[in-house]
Design a protein around this motif. Sequence first.
Motif, PDB file in Angstrom:
ATOM      1  N   ALA A 223       1.072  -1.145  -0.099  1.00 48.10           N
ATOM      2  CA  ALA A 223       0.071  -0.065   0.075  1.00 48.10           C
ATOM      3  C   ALA A 223       1.207   1.158   0.052  1.00 48.10           C
ATOM      4  O   ALA A 223       2.173   1.202   0.427  1.00 48.10           O
ATOM      5  N   GLN A 227      -1.569   5.782   2.567  1.00 46.26           N
ATOM      6  CA  GLN A 227      -3.222   4.747   2.439  1.00 46.26           C
ATOM      7  C   GLN A 227      -2.682   4.288   3.743  1.00 46.26           C
ATOM      8  O   GLN A 227      -3.573   4.782   4.024  1.00 46.26           O
ATOM      9  N   TRP A 231      -5.375   5.563   6.762  1.00 52.64           N
ATOM     10  CA  TRP A 231      -5.730   4.109   7.266  1.00 52.64           C
ATOM     11  C   TRP A 231      -6.239   3.528   9.495  1.00 52.64           C
ATOM     12  O   TRP A 231      -6.839   4.442   9.972  1.00 52.64           O
TER      13      TRP A 231
END
Length: 241
Positions: A223, A227, A231
């Motif tokens: 990722a 990102q 998260w």
Amino acid sequence: TLISRPEITEQAFADFIDLLTAAPISAADSALVRMMEASTANSAMFAHFTELSEKYLYDPNSPLRNEELYIPVLQYLTDSPHLDSLSKLRPRYQLELALKNRPGDIAADFYYTSESGKRSRMRQIEADYTILFFNNPDCGDCNRVKEYMDMSPVIGGRLRELAVLALYTEGDIPHWRNTEYPPGMINAYDAGQKITERQLYDLKAMPTLYLLDKDKRVILKDAPVEQIEQWLTEKRKSQTE
């Protein structure tokens, strides 16, 4: 007729993939298989959509990269009667790597060696979350990501709640030792290059990042650092509400 006009077919493919990211995974898988099956009506079209699938769903530079959507395409290709055994070698190899360390899986364990020479196991890292940061000292984007994590209020320096294992997997250890890493990271290398030799992780480009939970179960695979930060930010926000 239109596959030679990327402004039509390639844009339509990109739009289709963008829509599938909002669909249930079972529906998205079925849609991709139907697309591949329909493309077999013409060999040039079949080759074109195979190429587009890899370009948009698997290439590390693609903004639409999505390995979970690429898996049904690879499964279709490896089972397809429209490809000979030689043509199936590449998708079969990619599928083997794609099925490793998927979100929800326990991440493959490995030993790493720290700057002090101490040898430790990845699964013994005690933290609520662990970021695996596979990197190369000569990689420009690795340095950008390293600085980004160090400056991030969510990631930088949070060793108890969040551990960052910066791991060098190649063999030039003296060069690695001359590279600076933020003090909040666990700076280590893979002695003997076992991760690469055993293909424990799909390291098609550097850097490659994984986010793991406390039990070392994969949350995010390969990722972007942005990102991962998002998260963690949302998780932290939900815990305080």
